[in-house]
Design a protein around this motif. Structure first.
Motif, PDB file in Angstrom:
ATOM      1  N   LEU A 107       3.286   7.025   9.800  1.00  0.00           N
ATOM      2  CA  LEU A 107       3.465   6.062  10.217  1.00  0.00           C
ATOM      3  C   LEU A 107       2.832   4.955   9.815  1.00  0.00           C
ATOM      4  CD1 LEU A 107       5.466   3.286  11.122  1.00  0.00           C
ATOM      5  CD2 LEU A 107       4.733   4.593  13.880  1.00  0.00           C
ATOM      6  N   GLN A 108       1.469   5.266   9.844  1.00  0.00           N
ATOM      7  CA  GLN A 108       0.259   4.545   9.381  1.00  0.00           C
ATOM      8  C   GLN A 108       0.414   4.864   8.085  1.00  0.00           C
ATOM      9  OE1 GLN A 108      -1.992   3.119  11.590  1.00  0.00           O
ATOM     10  NE2 GLN A 108      -2.900   2.002   9.750  1.00  0.00           N
ATOM     11  N   ASP A 109       0.916   5.426   7.553  1.00  0.00           N
ATOM     12  CA  ASP A 109       1.133   5.604   5.952  1.00  0.00           C
ATOM     13  C   ASP A 109       1.923   4.554   5.645  1.00  0.00           C
ATOM     14  OD1 ASP A 109      -0.790   7.160   5.181  1.00  0.00           O
ATOM     15  OD2 ASP A 109       0.237   8.897   6.150  1.00  0.00           O
ATOM     16  N   ALA A 110       3.013   4.274   5.864  1.00  0.00           N
ATOM     17  CA  ALA A 110       3.951   2.760   6.047  1.00  0.00           C
ATOM     18  C   ALA A 110       3.799   2.184   6.277  1.00  0.00           C
ATOM     19  CB  ALA A 110       5.235   3.181   6.690  1.00  0.00           C
ATOM     20  N   ARG A 111       2.585   2.080   7.254  1.00  0.00           N
ATOM     21  CA  ARG A 111       2.334   0.501   7.462  1.00  0.00           C
ATOM     22  C   ARG A 111       0.889   0.168   6.141  1.00  0.00           C
ATOM     23  NH1 ARG A 111       1.496   1.448  14.257  1.00  0.00           N
ATOM     24  NH2 ARG A 111       3.587   0.757  14.435  1.00  0.00           N
ATOM     25  N   GLU A 112       0.792   1.244   5.854  1.00  0.00           N
ATOM     26  CA  GLU A 112      -0.291   0.630   4.895  1.00  0.00           C
ATOM     27  C   GLU A 112       0.054   0.824   3.904  1.00  0.00           C
ATOM     28  OE1 GLU A 112      -2.910   3.861   4.135  1.00  0.00           O
ATOM     29  OE2 GLU A 112      -3.706   3.846   6.501  1.00  0.00           O
ATOM     30  N   ILE A 113       1.332   1.057   2.991  1.00  0.00           N
ATOM     31  CA  ILE A 113       2.222   0.700   1.695  1.00  0.00           C
ATOM     32  C   ILE A 113       2.780  -0.467   2.451  1.00  0.00           C
ATOM     33  CG2 ILE A 113       4.413   1.545   0.904  1.00  0.00           C
ATOM     34  CD1 ILE A 113       4.304   4.636   1.485  1.00  0.00           C
ATOM     35  N   ALA A 114       3.125  -1.256   3.025  1.00  0.00           N
ATOM     36  CA  ALA A 114       4.165  -2.241   3.663  1.00  0.00           C
ATOM     37  C   ALA A 114       2.790  -3.235   3.152  1.00  0.00           C
ATOM     38  CB  ALA A 114       4.107  -2.371   4.742  1.00  0.00           C
ATOM     39  N   ASP A 115       1.864  -2.672   3.854  1.00  0.00           N
ATOM     40  CA  ASP A 115       0.735  -3.772   3.298  1.00  0.00           C
ATOM     41  C   ASP A 115      -0.101  -4.391   1.966  1.00  0.00           C
ATOM     42  OD1 ASP A 115      -0.106  -4.499   6.258  1.00  0.00           O
ATOM     43  OD2 ASP A 115      -1.256  -3.145   6.192  1.00  0.00           O
ATOM     44  N   SER A 116       0.590  -2.926   1.625  1.00  0.00           N
ATOM     45  CA  SER A 116      -0.402  -3.220  -0.139  1.00  0.00           C
ATOM     46  C   SER A 116       0.527  -4.262  -1.147  1.00  0.00           C
ATOM     47  CB  SER A 116      -0.076  -1.892  -0.890  1.00  0.00           C
ATOM     48  OG  SER A 116      -0.055  -1.429  -2.040  1.00  0.00           O
ATOM     49  N   MET A 117       2.344  -3.662  -1.041  1.00  0.00           N
ATOM     50  CA  MET A 117       3.487  -4.433  -1.250  1.00  0.00           C
ATOM     51  C   MET A 117       3.241  -5.829  -0.700  1.00  0.00           C
ATOM     52  SD  MET A 117       6.172  -1.137  -1.662  1.00  0.00           S
ATOM     53  CE  MET A 117       6.724  -0.731  -2.402  1.00  0.00           C
ATOM     54  N   ARG A 118       2.424  -6.017   0.209  1.00  0.00           N
ATOM     55  CA  ARG A 118       3.135  -8.210   0.658  1.00  0.00           C
ATOM     56  C   ARG A 118       2.045  -8.138   0.282  1.00  0.00           C
ATOM     57  NH1 ARG A 118       2.032  -6.805   5.733  1.00  0.00           N
ATOM     58  NH2 ARG A 118       4.169  -6.889   6.654  1.00  0.00           N
ATOM     59  N   ASN A 119       1.242  -7.455  -0.408  1.00  0.00           N
ATOM     60  CA  ASN A 119      -0.167  -8.393  -1.050  1.00  0.00           C
ATOM     61  C   ASN A 119       0.621  -9.172  -2.813  1.00  0.00           C
ATOM     62  OD1 ASN A 119      -1.631  -8.699   1.049  1.00  0.00           O
ATOM     63  ND2 ASN A 119      -3.098  -6.331   0.584  1.00  0.00           N
ATOM     64  N   GLU A 120       1.858  -7.896  -3.021  1.00  0.00           N
ATOM     65  CA  GLU A 120       2.217  -7.592  -4.242  1.00  0.00           C
ATOM     66  C   GLU A 120       3.351  -8.905  -4.669  1.00  0.00           C
ATOM     67  OE1 GLU A 120       3.192  -4.340  -5.746  1.00  0.00           O
ATOM     68  OE2 GLU A 120       1.416  -3.469  -5.612  1.00  0.00           O
ATOM     69  N   LEU A 121       3.994  -9.490  -3.297  1.00  0.00           N
ATOM     70  CA  LEU A 121       4.939 -10.232  -3.492  1.00  0.00           C
ATOM     71  C   LEU A 121       4.754 -11.487  -4.219  1.00  0.00           C
ATOM     72  CD1 LEU A 121       6.186  -9.907   0.087  1.00  0.00           C
ATOM     73  CD2 LEU A 121       7.138  -8.471  -1.195  1.00  0.00           C
ATOM     74  N   VAL A 122       6.334 -11.855  -4.938  1.00  0.00           N
ATOM     75  CA  VAL A 122       5.994 -13.170  -5.357  1.00  0.00           C
ATOM     76  C   VAL A 122       6.576 -14.397  -5.063  1.00  0.00           C
ATOM     77  CG1 VAL A 122       6.878 -13.741  -8.038  1.00  0.00           C
ATOM     78  CG2 VAL A 122       5.572 -11.788  -7.629  1.00  0.00           C
ATOM     79  N   PHE A 123       7.996 -13.880  -4.110  1.00  0.00           N
ATOM     80  CA  PHE A 123       8.396 -15.324  -3.889  1.00  0.00           C
ATOM     81  C   PHE A 123       8.220 -16.103  -2.200  1.00  0.00           C
ATOM     82  CE2 PHE A 123      12.316 -13.373  -6.946  1.00  0.00           C
ATOM     83  CZ  PHE A 123      10.809 -13.910  -8.427  1.00  0.00           C
ATOM     84  N   SER A 124       7.271 -14.753  -1.769  1.00  0.00           N
ATOM     85  CA  SER A 124       6.686 -15.478  -0.188  1.00  0.00           C
ATOM     86  C   SER A 124       5.892 -14.664  -0.204  1.00  0.00           C
ATOM     87  CB  SER A 124       7.993 -14.689   0.494  1.00  0.00           C
ATOM     88  OG  SER A 124       8.727 -13.590   0.494  1.00  0.00           O
ATOM     89  N   TYR A 151      10.225   6.000   9.683  1.00  0.00           N
ATOM     90  CA  TYR A 151       8.659   5.392   9.618  1.00  0.00           C
ATOM     91  C   TYR A 151       9.290   3.358   8.371  1.00  0.00           C
ATOM     92  CZ  TYR A 151       6.584   8.999  11.857  1.00  0.00           C
ATOM     93  OH  TYR A 151       6.086  10.181  12.793  1.00  0.00           O
ATOM     94  N   ILE A 152       9.654   3.678   7.746  1.00  0.00           N
ATOM     95  CA  ILE A 152       9.248   3.557   6.391  1.00  0.00           C
ATOM     96  C   ILE A 152       9.958   1.641   6.938  1.00  0.00           C
ATOM     97  CG2 ILE A 152      10.871   2.182   4.245  1.00  0.00           C
ATOM     98  CD1 ILE A 152       9.615   5.058   3.073  1.00  0.00           C
ATOM     99  N   HIS A 153      11.079   2.014   7.750  1.00  0.00           N
ATOM    100  CA  HIS A 153      12.326   0.640   7.967  1.00  0.00           C
ATOM    101  C   HIS A 153      10.993  -0.256   9.367  1.00  0.00           C
ATOM    102  CE1 HIS A 153      14.844  -1.175  10.701  1.00  0.00           C
ATOM    103  NE2 HIS A 153      15.522  -1.864   9.888  1.00  0.00           N
ATOM    104  N   SER A 154      10.100   1.178  10.580  1.00  0.00           N
ATOM    105  CA  SER A 154       9.879  -0.196  10.965  1.00  0.00           C
ATOM    106  C   SER A 154       8.627  -1.070  10.220  1.00  0.00           C
ATOM    107  CB  SER A 154       9.167   0.920  12.320  1.00  0.00           C
ATOM    108  OG  SER A 154       8.366   0.912  13.027  1.00  0.00           O
ATOM    109  N   ALA A 155       7.990   0.158   9.608  1.00  0.00           N
ATOM    110  CA  ALA A 155       6.525  -0.730   8.975  1.00  0.00           C
ATOM    111  C   ALA A 155       7.366  -2.024   8.247  1.00  0.00           C
ATOM    112  CB  ALA A 155       5.574  -0.161   7.779  1.00  0.00           C
TER     113      ALA A 155
END
Length: 381
Positions: A107-124, A151-155
Motif C-alpha cells: 500500500l505504501q508503494d501505491a501511495r508513493e506512485i500516487a504522490d509522484s503522479m499527482r506532481n505530474e498533473l496538468v489540468f488540476s 492498494y491502487i484504488h485506495s491510493a
C-alpha cells in the motif's frame, strides 16, 4: 488493416505474423504528429522480445500494452494480431508507472506512485474524477490482482480505475505486460489519463444467480485453488451439480457455468480456470473456505451488450474511443454459440481497442466474466 483517426486518437489493427512487419504496419496506420503514447494489445503468438524491439524501432513514443486471449477492434474479434491506439494532442495526457515484482508491492508503494503522479498533473492539482481515470494492465498469472488493485484504488481515490489481466490464449503458461517497450512477467503498468473530454467508465455482465448453492469447504487461497466443495473433491462435486461427468469439464463448460458470490448488494462472478490432477479447481479469482458459491446462469449476451452500448451512447453521444477489457470466457461463449458476426456488427460503428482477459479490474475489485472499460467522447480542438 483498417485504421481510424479522430482528434488526437488513431487506431489500427494488424494481422501480420512477422514482428518487424507487424510493427511497421501499425506505424503506417497509427503514426500521427505529436504522438506521445501508443497503447496496444497483442497475441501471445508473437515473440515478445522481437516484437518489443520492432515497436521501439518504429515508435519513438511511450509504448504500453500486454499479451491477450484474443484482441478486439471495431471489426469485432481479432485472432493472432495486434490492436493499437496512438494518442496525440494537448488535451489528452497519459501518465504511466511500471510496477515490477508484484509480490513485493505494498500500500505504501501505491501511495508513493500516487504522490509522484499527482506532481505530474496538468489540468488540476489533485485527483479530480471529472477529468481523470486510471487503467491497470497486470500479469494475469500473478495471482495478485486483488491485492494490487485494492492498494491502487485506495491510493488514487476518488479516481475510477478499470483494467485487464494479461493473458496467453488459454495456455496458462506465461502472460506479459509491456512497459516502455519491454515485455515482462510479474509486472503491471498503471496508466493515469487526464482529459478535458467527457468520459464514462463502465462494467456489465450477462449473468445472474440461480437457486443452486454450494459451500467451499477446503481451499488453497494463495494459489486460488478450491480443493473441496460440499466436503467432496471440488471438480467432481461441481460436475455433479451440473449433471455431467467430471471428464467433460473444460473452458467451454466453465464459460457457461460460472459461480457467483454476493458482496454487499452486488453479485460478482468467480470464473473457474482449470481442473487439477487431484480433482481440485483453479479459479481466476481468490476463493476462501466457508464462502457460499451460487451457480450462475446467463441471459442473452448480445442483448446485454446492445443495451449497454445504448446506455453509454446516451452518456457519451459521439464517442471518439472505447477501450475495453473483456473476459476470455465471454469470447468463448460468443464464438461457441455462433454469435461472432452479431458481435462484429455491434462493434463496427465504435472506435474500439481492447482485449480478452484473464480477469478484469473495476475500481477496487478484481472480477471475472465481465466487460469493463472506458468511453471517451468530445473534441480535442
Amino acid at each position: 488493416m483498417a485504421t481510424s483517426r479522430r482528434n488526437g486518437v488513431k487506431t489500427g489493427v494488424t494481422l501480420l505474423k512477422d514482428e518487424n512487419e507487424a510493427a511497421a504496419d501499425l506505424f503506417d496506420q497509427i503514426a500521427q504528429p505529436g504522438m506521445h503514447t501508443v497503447l496496444f494489445f497483442c497475441s501471445p503468438k508473437y515473440d515478445a522480445d522481437s516484437l518489443g524491439s520492432a515497436l521501439k524501432k518504429n515508435f519513438s513514443c511511450k509504448l504500453l500494452g500486454c499479451t491477450t486471449a484474443g484482441e478486439i477492434s471495431s471489426q469485432g474479434y481479432v485472432e493472432g494480431g495486434i490492436v493499437a491506439v496512438s494518442f496525440a494532442g494537448a488535451h489528452l495526457k497519459i501518465h504511466s508507472y511500471g510496477i515490477h515484482r508484484l509480490s513485493g508491492f505494498t500500500l505504501q508503494d501505491a501511495r508513493e506512485i500516487a504522490d509522484s503522479m499527482r506532481n505530474e498533473l496538468v489540468f488540476s492539482d489533485e485527483f479530480d474524477p471529472k477529468n481523470l481515470f486510471g487503467m491497470l494492465l497486470i500479469d494475469g498469472l500473478s495471482f495478485l490482482e486483488e491485492q494490487v488493485i485494492s492498494y491502487i484504488h485506495s491510493a488514487f481515490q476518488p479516481v475510477s480505475i478499470v483494467g485487464g489481466s494479461a493473458a496467453d490464449g488459454f495456455n496458462l503458461q506465461e502472460t506479459k505486460v509491456c512497459i516502455d517497450g519491454e515485455f515482462m512477467s510479474d509486472a503491471a503498468v498503471l496508466i493515469l489519463v487526464e482529459t478535458t473530454a467527457p468520459f464514462a467508465v463502465f462494467k456489465t455482465q450477462h449473468l445472474e444467480p440461480t437457486d443452486q448453492k454450494m459451500v467451499v469447504t477446503r481451499t488453497d487461497p494463495a494459489r486460488r485453488v478450491v480443493c473441496e466443495i460440499n466436503a467432496e473433491p471440488a471438480a467432481e462435486e461441481y460436475a455433479r451439480i451440473l449433471g455431467i461427468p467430471a471428464s467433460e469439464l473444460g473452458p467451454a463448460v466453465f464459460s457457461q457455468n460460472p459461480v457467483m458470490i454476493r458482496i454487499a448488494d452486488s453479485w460478482q462472478v468467480r470464473s473457474i480456470k482449470s481442473v487439477n490432477p487431484d480433482k481440485s479447481l483453479s479459479f481466476h479469482c481468490a476463493i476462501d473456505a466457508g464462502l457460499v458459491l451460487t451457480l450462475a446462469k446467463g441471459f442473452d449476451i448480445i442483448t446485454n451488450l446492445k443495451n449497454e452500448i445504448r446506455r453509454l451512447l446516451k452518456i457519451i453521444p459521439d464517442p471518439r474511443l472505447v477501450i475495453a477489457f473483456d473476459c476470455a470466457f465471454r469470447r468463448l461463449e460468443i464464438l461457441d454459440n455462433g454469435l461472432g458476426g452479431q458481435f462484429a456488427r455491434l462493434m463496427k460503428d465504435i472506435r474500439l481497442v481492447g482485449f480478452n482477459t484473464y480477469g478484469e479490474q473495476f475500481n477496487s475489485v478484481h472480477v471475472n466474466q465481465t466487460l469493463v472499460g472506458v468511453v471517451i467522447g468530445g473534441e480535442d480542438e
